[in-house]
Design an enzyme around this catalytic site. Structure first.
Site, PDB file in Angstrom:
ATOM      1  N   SER A  43      -5.248 108.997  30.684  1.00 14.12           N
ATOM      2  CA  SER A  43      -6.270 107.985  30.403  1.00 14.12           C
ATOM      3  C   SER A  43      -7.351 107.890  31.479  1.00 14.12           C
ATOM      4  CB  SER A  43      -5.626 106.612  30.198  1.00 14.12           C
ATOM      5  OG  SER A  43      -5.082 106.132  31.407  1.00 14.12           O
ATOM      6  N   LYS A  80      -5.693 101.985  35.664  1.00 12.01           N
ATOM      7  CA  LYS A  80      -6.878 101.710  34.845  1.00 12.01           C
ATOM      8  C   LYS A  80      -8.128 101.811  35.706  1.00 12.01           C
ATOM      9  CE  LYS A  80      -4.761 100.804  31.017  1.00 12.01           C
ATOM     10  NZ  LYS A  80      -3.792 101.860  31.109  1.00 12.01           N
TER      11      LYS A  80
END
Length: 128
Positions: A43, A80
């Protein structure tokens, strides 16, 4: 810190290098608040963070837009990307164009646990 790596011919000055190699001095600036985690998933590939990398995380830093962080979302740690929304608010997102935006529902709880300051990519992992 070590010297730069020559990709051409070696420098004659190489014979006079005296400093011992200690990568930890470069990578860890606050040992009491620094931890290492292994990344799983893709990600964050747009930020150069790859599956299998080791992330050096400093809990003493205040996150800012552009940082990669360890966030605890609904009790689960996850790496993230911190982005700035219109209006100046910070939010968490993926850094992979193949993934849509990160959307947390109203019941989700998220907190930033630490800022990833370095990632280390094993090119020839040690046997286990």
């Amino acid at each position: 810190m070590g010297r730069s790596l020559c990709a051409g011919f070696p420098s004659p000055a190489d014979d006079y290098v005296e400093e011992a190699l200690d990568p930890a001095r470069l990578i860890i600036t606050n040992p009491a608040s620094t931890f290492m985690w292994q990344i799983t998933g893709s990600s964050l590939i747009s930020k150069g963070v790859n599956d299998g990398d080791y992330a050096v995380v400093d809990r003493s830093l205040t996150p800012k837009a552009g940082d990669v962080v360890v966030a605890v979302i609904d009790g689960l740690p996850s790496a993230k990307h911190v982005v700035r929304l219109r209006g100046g608010r910070l939010a968490l997102d993926y850094a992979n164009p193949a993934m849509g935006p990160l959307i947390l529902d109203e019941a989700s709880e998220a907190m930033i646990w630490g800022v990833i300051t370095w990632t280390l990519t094993p090119h020839r992992p040690a046997p286990r």
